[in-house]
Design a protein around this motif. Structure first.
Motif, PDB file in Angstrom:
ATOM      1  N   TYR A 158      -0.019  11.959   1.714  1.00 35.06           N
ATOM      2  CA  TYR A 158      -1.072  11.425   2.581  1.00 35.06           C
ATOM      3  C   TYR A 158      -1.007  12.080   3.958  1.00 35.06           C
ATOM      4  CZ  TYR A 158      -3.453   8.087   5.630  1.00 35.06           C
ATOM      5  OH  TYR A 158      -4.275   7.516   6.574  1.00 35.06           O
TER       6      TYR A 158
ATOM      7  N   ILE B 293      -7.593  12.173 -11.250  1.00 31.96           N
ATOM      8  CA  ILE B 293      -7.264  12.862  -9.999  1.00 31.96           C
ATOM      9  C   ILE B 293      -8.557  13.490  -9.474  1.00 31.96           C
ATOM     10  CG2 ILE B 293      -5.780  14.598  -8.950  1.00 31.96           C
ATOM     11  CD1 ILE B 293      -4.274  12.351 -10.295  1.00 31.96           C
TER      12      ILE B 293
ATOM     13  N   ARG C 242      -8.157   5.548  -8.788  1.00 29.80           N
ATOM     14  CA  ARG C 242      -7.477   6.835  -8.978  1.00 29.80           C
ATOM     15  C   ARG C 242      -6.176   6.929  -8.183  1.00 29.80           C
ATOM     16  NH1 ARG C 242     -12.685   7.109  -8.510  1.00 29.80           N
ATOM     17  NH2 ARG C 242     -12.544   7.190  -6.251  1.00 29.80           N
ATOM     18  N   GLU C 243      -6.240   6.534  -6.921  1.00 28.98           N
ATOM     19  CA  GLU C 243      -5.116   6.790  -6.019  1.00 28.98           C
ATOM     20  C   GLU C 243      -4.280   5.569  -5.718  1.00 28.98           C
ATOM     21  OE1 GLU C 243      -7.050   8.427  -2.626  1.00 28.98           O
ATOM     22  OE2 GLU C 243      -7.323  10.400  -3.533  1.00 28.98           O
TER      23      GLU C 243
ATOM     24  N   LYS D 258       3.957   9.512  -2.136  1.00 31.57           N
ATOM     25  CA  LYS D 258       2.561   9.224  -1.814  1.00 31.57           C
ATOM     26  C   LYS D 258       2.324   9.302  -0.310  1.00 31.57           C
ATOM     27  CE  LYS D 258      -0.880   5.785  -3.184  1.00 31.57           C
ATOM     28  NZ  LYS D 258      -1.070   4.543  -3.972  1.00 31.57           N
TER      29      LYS D 258
ATOM     30  N   GLU E 221      -0.405  15.491  -7.020  1.00 37.27           N
ATOM     31  CA  GLU E 221      -0.911  14.218  -7.523  1.00 37.27           C
ATOM     32  C   GLU E 221      -0.841  14.162  -9.046  1.00 37.27           C
ATOM     33  OE1 GLU E 221      -4.806  14.055  -5.782  1.00 37.27           O
ATOM     34  OE2 GLU E 221      -4.147  12.691  -4.203  1.00 37.27           O
TER      35      GLU E 221
ATOM     36  N   TRP F 265      -9.050  15.595  -3.098  1.00 35.46           N
ATOM     37  CA  TRP F 265      -8.356  14.678  -2.202  1.00 35.46           C
ATOM     38  C   TRP F 265      -9.124  14.319  -0.946  1.00 35.46           C
ATOM     39  CZ3 TRP F 265      -7.241  16.613   2.640  1.00 35.46           C
ATOM     40  CH2 TRP F 265      -7.285  17.995   2.783  1.00 35.46           C
TER      41      TRP F 265
ATOM     42  N   ASN G 257      -7.236   1.619  -5.248  1.00 39.11           N
ATOM     43  CA  ASN G 257      -8.305   2.445  -5.799  1.00 39.11           C
ATOM     44  C   ASN G 257      -7.999   2.821  -7.250  1.00 39.11           C
ATOM     45  OD1 ASN G 257      -9.300   5.531  -6.175  1.00 39.11           O
ATOM     46  ND2 ASN G 257     -10.785   4.332  -5.007  1.00 39.11           N
TER      47      ASN G 257
ATOM     48  N   GLY H  87     -10.747  10.803   0.092  1.00 38.18           N
ATOM     49  CA  GLY H  87     -10.009   9.642   0.584  1.00 38.18           C
ATOM     50  C   GLY H  87      -9.917   9.576   2.098  1.00 38.18           C
TER      51      GLY H  87
ATOM     52  N   PRO I  48      -3.652   3.175  -0.584  1.00 39.48           N
ATOM     53  CA  PRO I  48      -3.336   4.332   0.270  1.00 39.48           C
ATOM     54  C   PRO I  48      -1.991   4.165   0.963  1.00 39.48           C
ATOM     55  CG  PRO I  48      -5.584   3.584   0.620  1.00 39.48           C
ATOM     56  CD  PRO I  48      -4.935   2.551  -0.230  1.00 39.48           C
TER      57      PRO I  48
END
Length: 1626
Positions: free
Chosen positions: A295, A1442, A1579-1580, A291, A345, A1445, A1577, A1448, A1583
């Protein structure tokens, strides 16, 4: 409250000394947090009074001001630092105790806040520096301290030191040296401390350090950090280093990847090592590291796009650039990286249906990269490898397989640049994933025995990949690949298909000596534990690889023949096979091309020694072999001491070389076998001719010559060619026999002399085994030469027997010597060898040998007393000391192996006894006491002998047990039980298990024992039945076990004649009918791995002689269908006119129907191809087979059960068989038609859709009608019955009824007869025609019409004829294949043909006379709409879990807003200290439900990203006014990092809900009172840049397949657990 009181206190001009004294505490004490906070507030209040800016109004004089500053400084040294030391000591002493940990954390936060207030008031940088210097050593841990995470004496703990330095750093900015020391210590700690501390250091120290820096200082600090992390990763590229460097880089990403920064500032995008870290992170095993890497990649792409500048700006000195950005191609680059991020992802999901829709994006990535590789190189192929490696690491085997298949079909690998870039990935990670056997399962649509889909793709891939590689790289990549195969353990299946793929390569030779060494390692290490057939097949493919890929000019003949040593003759490289002939042809084609070998003693190839590259000196195979023979037989003079037997592998290598040379020359033009062989073997023949006459011939030379001769004959024999005609056709072996016969007399005389007393040393035990093997081989040769045969039988063997008996009859010494015990061992081995030859019937029964053998009886059985044993089951005594000879020290270690010698001695005795007990010359049946004693010895021997030596004992027991079963039942039970335990004990050793199992079954289930009844021997029969059940149970996990029992029993029971003896033998089946019943329904549903092995073995077998392993390996038939085919063949032999046969069939049918009924009543889930389904199917198949043989009276009692079975819920295949059974019963016995009509009168609620079974029978009324009386009446009855079901509410029932109506109505003759009857049809005809017209008309569209057409075309109602198609083929092969049974349930007719006992008859034909059914395709008529999947648009079919991207990384407002609502916390409602942060959640429904949960459980506040959510109707519908009673705060996502830092400094423990490698289970975690719960979040999740701020990650234990809970549900679980813990503690 503190601030109000302190303000009031200060306004009254207090006595500051008294206040300081009152609020302070003793230096050794640990004050309450409230006292520390009070002192902090007081000193903080002094700040404005001591400020220089208010000198006019300050109440302090300069002296007073300095005095108070001194008091403040004193607080640092006498209060803060001692308290921090006290906290450190307590933290170490009470580590792991939740309450103490919480107190330490709160006190640390309070002390550090006090320090942060005191330090600025001192106004002296020197004070700060002194404090920092006192704390800094606590961060500079030794290696031992770092591992234990415990400070040295007088130091702070690392956690406390980190917090203190975080407070001091803002005031240290002017001290550059101290700042650098702090940074260096922090970076050092990152490399040595635990993950939790690494996060603290990064967040508290590095963050603070950077926030206090600016300009050049900031640039230099960032540069230093980045270079340190990159150099660490470069020097130690391990998963742990990758994980930690990514943690630091993610935490510093806001500084490192800040937009609009000065051009001089450090840019990580320009560092090759930075991108390697990211790629390592993307393929990391830890999901958090993946992850973080993704990022950082997103941030780099976003920054590149925003800057609109080329990256890198100028050509770099590095050879490789992994990331480029061209502003002119911004759109293409953005779409590429969006797709890449989406794929990475999505691959985090384990569910294949989530992943599969985005797999087409991989094709887009590849296509973009491939097109670009020919141009500017914007996309480096290594990013694609990250995608594949991530798929290979997936927990989901289906996703792993998708990744492998995708790579195998990768068209881009046809480009040389791509192939080169992928080469190391193919050799490394790709080979690793291919070691997973489950990838090679058959796919849907493949039949048993087909080459697996992956095997096919692998062959095409290898050809494409290696042909695409640049020619200069092919050899090195191929060598690395083969070395990889030998460097780890591989399962049998993957390595088989890998070498098959490599063997099909049509490349020029690439491999040299290193390649042969790599092949040898694979043979030696990798394949030793594989199943024999698969191992043999893999060896065949491996040798083909070596032949087609070896560059002969770089290897010597000796290198190649050394490799051949590792191919076993009994598994692959056997003479006479296609592989052998192919090898001979290859040697012939390359003769003279091999690298010459210069041997010591000369310069030519005829001498031995080192190999050189002299290309002018070509070496032929014959010259090499001739030289090797000379070298082999060249031995030093004898030392006079007994030597070990030479290593047999040397003789094995040389014998194979000789045979290959001779066969190669024979197949060549003008080859003469006899003369060429004799000249080649002349040194050997010379030695053999002198073995008995030359007393000075070294024993080692004699041994080596005999070893070579023996291996020549053993390796020279072709598989299965011991028949005289086939032997004569082998000119090489015939010539060799003729040559050896010339020197056979000296060999025999030498061996006889040695065996008759000269062998007395421990080494001689192995030597005797060699001599006896040579003797056995000579007897085989003599079988075609009467003159030599007679001499050996009349002279040599009698002499050997008499001498051996003489040695054995010598009295035993008190202290046994080595010589005497070795002589006894050799003597018994000699007798066992002769007995073995007699048993093989290669010795004439009329010869002198047989006469002399009769004296064995007197040796083992006392001739004076018939009831006693003589030298029965004797043992060898271990010598107490080694004889005083010069080689005593060498032989002493062999005494440790005396157990093996003693075991072979006992085994040899039982070989003699087993021969005696089965020959007519020993009449032991007259002495039951003798047999009893002998059986007792058997039991003792079984307890003593190793499992691989018990077969002779079992042979003896097989003859003895039937004679003692009744009179000595207890002893027989003990013997059988012990033997069964022995068999079970070796079940994991296939080499010993199968021979032992066969011997046990022959012994324990001897026909005389099977005939025993419960009254004759109740315990023994019960034991045998129990063992039979355990055998069946063992067969569920070990294929082939039940086969041995069923084959033996069926051979015993199969009718062979008439008479009382035959009937008695057959009658034993009734005692063990359970074996027969289980065999009828046998066929376990194997585990997936077992099915794979079965399928691959079938594939190998279907290769036939093309694969030498099929010719060589003697494979027992372990087909799981064999028990059924055996018992069905046995049933086919039964004759209904024989009362015993009739009784057996009726009993068996009754048992099978009972089994079917039990399954129908069972509550076990009954789904397609389940074990229950298969068993029911097998039951009805057997009943169908037996039906024609059953008597009418028994069928009458049976028919009710058949009709009842029709009402049960059955799978399609079972339903068809029951319907077929009903039709045949009604055709053969039409009197049961009334019972059939009764079935339609059963309550409709009971019948439900099962009435379709009976309607299906009526579809075939045209077959039954000719046998019925009153045809018109029965036809009218059928119409009445059918019509009532034409109006059923169930669609399927109506469909069946309409089809039956159509078929019955079409019987024209019967209809005409009915219309002419007295009553006629009246209006019925009109109704029926209307129904049929409606069926054709109203179902003209949609699924109804499709189903109407399909049911009419279905095989059971179309091509199938119940009478014509009655055959074994239809029942057991065609019907299962057409009714969608798994293909391992299909029994092809050839399996019955292979069985000799199968009896075909006109009433039971084997094959179907008409091919109509076999030409149909399987499938049921039920409509299954399977819409074709449309091609995706760019974002179509992507599960919205998903999202694109870029959402974010949005710009957020910079200012911090912590404004609570005015209406919160009214009515004095008490709240806890739990703070729930939901700023990352954006769905109003989740936020509304969360607000309600927080209010109910008394959270202190809920943090949202925007208070606007409160007015959302979706929020309000779930919050139900909770927002009125709960404090709500607003913190935007971009502000979260600072907010969390503030809360950390206030003593909060930051808890995140996230699955990581170090996360704690919710059920085990103890929440601190001051807890901040950070929610991710939807979905993700959380962070990557916030993960390092967490103090702990908590995960919720899960049992299901789906990985994640809804975020509100997850939060509610944690909030309740926090509340529960603190309610309990309160």
């Amino acid at each position: 409250m503190h601030s109000v009181l302190i303000k009031a206190l200060l306004s009254s001009s207090p006595n500051y000394d008294i206040v300081f004294e009152t609020l302070s505490w003793p230096s050794e004490a640990w004050p309450e947090t409230e006292r520390v906070e009070a002192l902090t507030t007081f000193i903080e209040g002094l700040g404005p009074l001591l400020s220089d800016s208010s000198t006019d109004t300050t109440p302090f004089t300069a002296a007073k001001r300095q005095y108070i500053i001194g008091k403040v400084e004193s607080v640092i040294w006498t209060q803060c630092l001692p308290l921090l030391s006290k906290i450190s000591e307590e933290a170490v002493a009470s580590k792991g105790i939740a309450s103490h940990d919480m107190r330490c954390r709160e006190s640390t936060a309070a002390a550090c806040r006090l320090l942060s207030v005191c330090v600025p008031l001192c106004g002296n940088a020197a004070v700060t520096g002194r404090v920092a210097l006192s704390v800094l050593p606590s961060l500079q841990l030794s290696k031992t301290e770092a591992e234990e995470e415990q400070p040295g004496q007088g130091r702070l703990t690392v956690e406390v030191a980190i917090e203190v330095m975080a407070v001091l750093l803002p005031t240290l900015s002017s001290d550059e040296q101290l700042t650098l020391s702090t940074l260096s210590s922090a970076l050092s700690c990152i490399k040595r401390l635990s993950d939790a501390l690494v996060s603290k250091i990064t967040v508290r120290l590095l963050f603070t350090l950077l926030s206090c820096s600016s300009g050049a200082r900031l640039r230099d600090t960032l540069q230093l950090i980045l270079e340190d992390l990159c150099s660490w990763h470069l020097s130690n590229r391990t998963p742990v280093v990758t994980e930690r460097t990514l943690l630091c880089l993610t935490a510093l990403s806001d500084q490192l990847l800040k937009p609009h920064r000065p051009s001089s500032q450090t840019d990580p995008r320009l560092s090759l090592q930075f991108w390697r870290m990211l790629q390592d992170g993307l393929t990391h095993r830890d999901n958090v590291s993946r992850k973080r890497a993704l990022y950082l990649l997103k941030r780099c792409v976003a920054l590149s796009e925003e800057e609109e500048a080329e990256c890198p700006r100028s050509p770099s000195g590095e050879d490789e650039i992994l990331f480029r950005w061209d502003p002119n191609r911004s759109k293409l680059l953005r779409e590429f990286w969006e797709d890449f991020a989406l794929v990475m992802e999505t691959l985090e999901e384990n569910q294949i249906h989530v992943v599969r829709p985005v797999l087409n994006r991989i094709d887009m990535l590849i296509q973009t990269t491939a097109l670009d590789s020919q141009g500017s190189g914007l996309f480096h192929p290594s990013w694609l490898l990250c995608v594949y490696q991530r798929m290979f690491h997936s927990e989901n085997k289906s996703l792993m397989r998708e990744g492998v298949c995708h790579l195998l079909e990768l068209q881009a690998l046809q480009q040389p640049a791509f192939a080169s870039a992928f080469s190391q990935f193919i050799v490394g990670p790709f080979m690793d994933v291919l070691s997973e056997s489950s990838l090679f399962h058959r796919t849907i649509g493949q039949s048993i025995g087909d080459l697996p889909e992956l095997g096919v793709k692998l062959q095409l891939f290898m050809a494409t990949f290696f042909s695409s590689l640049p020619s200069e790289d092919r050899g090195s990549v191929l060598l690395q690949l083969i070395q990889r195969l030998g460097s780890q353990h591989w399962c049998a299946v993957p390595i088989l298909f890998l070498f098959q793929a490599l063997s099909t390569l049509s490349l020029s030779p690439l491999l040299g000596t290193d390649g042969l060494t790599a092949f040898r390692e694979v043979l030696r290490c990798t394949m030793i534990t594989h199943q024999v057939l698969l191992r043999g097949a893999a060896q065949c493919f491996l040798l083909n690889c070596a032949l087609c890929l070896t560059e002969v000019s770089t290897v010597t003949l000796d290198d190649f023949f050394s490799l051949l040593m590792h191919f076993r003759a009994d598994e692959s490289l056997c003479r006479g096979t296609q592989l052998w002939n192919q090898l001979c042809a290859w040697l012939s084609d390359n003769e003279g091309s091999f690298k010459p070998c210069i041997r010591d003693g000369g310069s030519g190839p005829q001498h031995g020694g080192d190999c050189t590259g002299d290309a002018t000196n070509k070496e032929t195979v014959r010259a090499y072999v001739q030289s090797e023979i000379n070298t082999f037989l060249r031995v030093p003079a004898s030392t006079g001491q007994t030597e070990r037997l030479p290593d047999p592998r040397e003789a094995d290598k040389l014998a194979r070389s000789i045979l290959l040379c001779v066969d190669m020359e024979k197949s060549g033009p003008g080859g003469k076998t006899s003369s060429g062989l004799e000249s080649l073997l002349s040194p050997l023949l010379d030695t053999l001719s002198r073995v008995s006459t030359n007393v000075y011939l070294p024993l080692r030379k004699t041994d080596k010559s005999l070893q070579l001769m023996l291996r020549l004959f053993q390796l020279g024999g072709r598989p299965g060619c011991w028949h005289v005609g086939e032997r004569e056709a082998d000119s090489v072996m015939v010539a060799m026999e003729k040559i050896i016969v010339k020197v056979v007399d000296p060999i025999q005389e030498f061996i006889l002399r040695r065996l008759c007393g000269e062998l007395q040393e421990l080494f001689d035990v192995d030597r005797a085994e060699l001599y006896l093997c040579v003797l056995r081989q000579l007897v085989v040769i003599y079988s075609a030469m009467p003159e030599h045969h007679s001499k050996m039988q009349q002279t040599y063997f009698p002499k050997l027997i008499n001498n051996s008996l003489k040695i054995l009859q010598q009295p035993t010494q008190q202290i046994p010597s080595v010589a005497s015990q070795v002589a006894r061992a050799v003597a018994m081995a000699s007798l066992a060898t002769v007995c073995g030859l007699v048993e093989q019937q290669v010795i004439d029964r009329r010869s002198e040998t047989i006469s002399v053998l009769k004296s064995l009886r007197d040796y083992f059985y006392s001739p004076q007393k018939q009831l006693s044993l003589g030298h029965f089951s004797q043992t060898l005594l271990k010598p107490q000391t080694v004889d005083c000879s010069s080689d005593a020290g060498v032989q002493a270690p062999l005494l440790q192996d005396w157990g093996r010698i003693a075991a072979h001695f006992m085994r040899d005795q039982w070989m003699c006894l087993s021969l005696l007990v089965v020959t007519e010359s020993v009449e032991t049946s007259r002495a039951p006491e003798t047999l009893k004693a002998a059986l007792g010895c058997c039991v003792e021997a079984l307890a003593l002998l190793p499992s691989n030596l018990v077969l002779p004992v079992l042979t003896f027991m097989e003859a003895v047990l039937p004679q003692l079963a009744v009179c000595e039942e207890a002893l027989c039970v003990e013997a059988v039980t012990l033997t069964w335990e022995l068999v079970q004990g070796v079940s994991t050793n296939p080499h010993d298990f199968w021979p032992t199992l066969k011997g046990f079954v022959s012994m324990a289930f001897h026909h005389n024992l099977l005939e025993l009844t419960d009254t004759q021997a109740p315990r023994l029969t019960a034991t045998l039945k129990q063992i039979g059940s355990e055998l069946m149970e063992l067969s569920q996990s070990k294929t082939g076990v039940f086969n041995v029992l069923v084959q033996h029993c069926c051979q015993t029971w199969v009718p062979t004649g008439s008479g009382d003896q035959a009937d008695a033998k057959f009658s034993s089946v009734f005692n063990h009918i359970n074996i027969l019943t289980e065999a009828c329904v046998y066929g376990p549903v194997f585990r997936r791995d077992q099915r794979l092995i079965q399928d691959v073995q079938t594939y190998v077998e279907q290769l036939g002689e093309e694969c030498a392993a099929n010719v060589v390996v003697t494979c027992d038939n372990r087909d799981d269908q064999l028990p059924r085919t055996c018992v069905l063949a046995f049933l086919s032999c039964l004759n209904s006119s024989n009362p015993l046969h009739e009784r057996l069939m009726e009993d068996l049918v009754t048992r099978l129907l009972k089994k079917d009924k039990e399954i129908s009543k069972s509550k076990v889930r009954y789904y397609s191809n389940s074990l229950q389904h298969r068993v029911k199917n097998r039951v009805w198949q057997t009943l169908l087979l037996l039906l024609p043989k059953l008597k009418e009276e028994f069928v009458a009692s049976l028919v009710t059960h058949v009709f009842e079975a029709g009402f049960c819920s059955n799978q399609a295949s079972v339903k068809y068989l029951i319907e077929w059974m009903m039709i045949l019963v009604l055709v053969q016995y039409p009197q049961h038609i009334d019972g059939f009509w009764t079935c339609f009168s059963v309550d409709q609620e009971k019948t439900k859709t099962s009435i379709c079974t009976f309607l299906s029978v009526l579809v075939h009324l045209n077959i039954i009608m000719p046998k019925l009386k009153d045809k018109a009446v029965q036809w009218r009855k059928a119409l009445d019955v059918i019509l009532q079901w034409c109006f059923s509410h169930n669609f399927s029932v109506r469909l069946y009824a309409l089809l039956a109506l159509k078929r019955v109505w079409s019987l024209a003759e019967v209809r005409a007869e009915a219309e002419e009857g007295a009553d006629g049809l009246g209006g019925l005809s009109t109704v029926i025609k209307a129904c049929l017209n409606q069926a054709e008309a109203m179902q003209s569209t949609g699924n109804a019409n499709k189903n109407w057409i399909r049911i009419q075309e279905h095989f059971f109602f179309g091509a199938f004829h119940p009478i014509r198609d009655y055959s074994v083929e239809t029942i057991f092969y065609t019907f299962p294949s057409l009714s969608e049974l798994a293909d391992d349930e299909w029994i092809p007719p050839w399996k019955f043909e292979k069985l000799l006992c199968f009896s075909e008859s006109p009433s039971l034909p084997l094959r179907n006379p008409v091919p109509d059914l076999s030409q149909l395709q399987p499938g049921d008529w039920i409509q299954q709409d399977k819409g074709e999947q449309d091609k995706e648009e760019r974002w179509a079919e992507v599960q919205k879990k998903i999202t694109p991207w870029r959402l974010g990384i949005q710009e957020q407002e910079p200012e911090l807003q912590l404004v609570p609502q005015q209406r919160a916390a009214r009515l004095g409602k008490l709240h806890g200290t739990l703070l729930v942060v939901a700023s990352l959640i954006d769905k109003p429904t989740n936020l509304g439900g969360l607000c309600r949960t927080c209010e109910i459980f008394g959270a202190s506040a809920l943090v949202l990203d925007s208070l606007r959510h409160v007015s959302d109707k979706h929020f309000q519908s779930l919050s139900v006014s909770a927002e009125l009673w709960l404090p709500l705060l607003e913190v935007k996502p971009v502000e979260l990092a600072d907010f969390l830092q503030v809360k950390k400094s206030e003593g909060y423990c930051i808890v995140g809900v996230e699955q990581t490698a170090n996360s704690q289970s919710l059920q085990d975690y103890q929440f601190p009172e001051k807890t901040l719960l950070l929610l991710g979040n939807e979905r993700e999740g959380i962070p990557a840049n916030l993960l390092q701020l967490l103090d702990v990650c908590v995960e919720i234990p899960q049992q299901g397949v789906i990985r994640s809970l809804n975020v509100h549900v997850s939060a509610a679980l944690l909030i309740w657990e926090y509340t529960r813990q603190h309610l309990a503690s309160g």
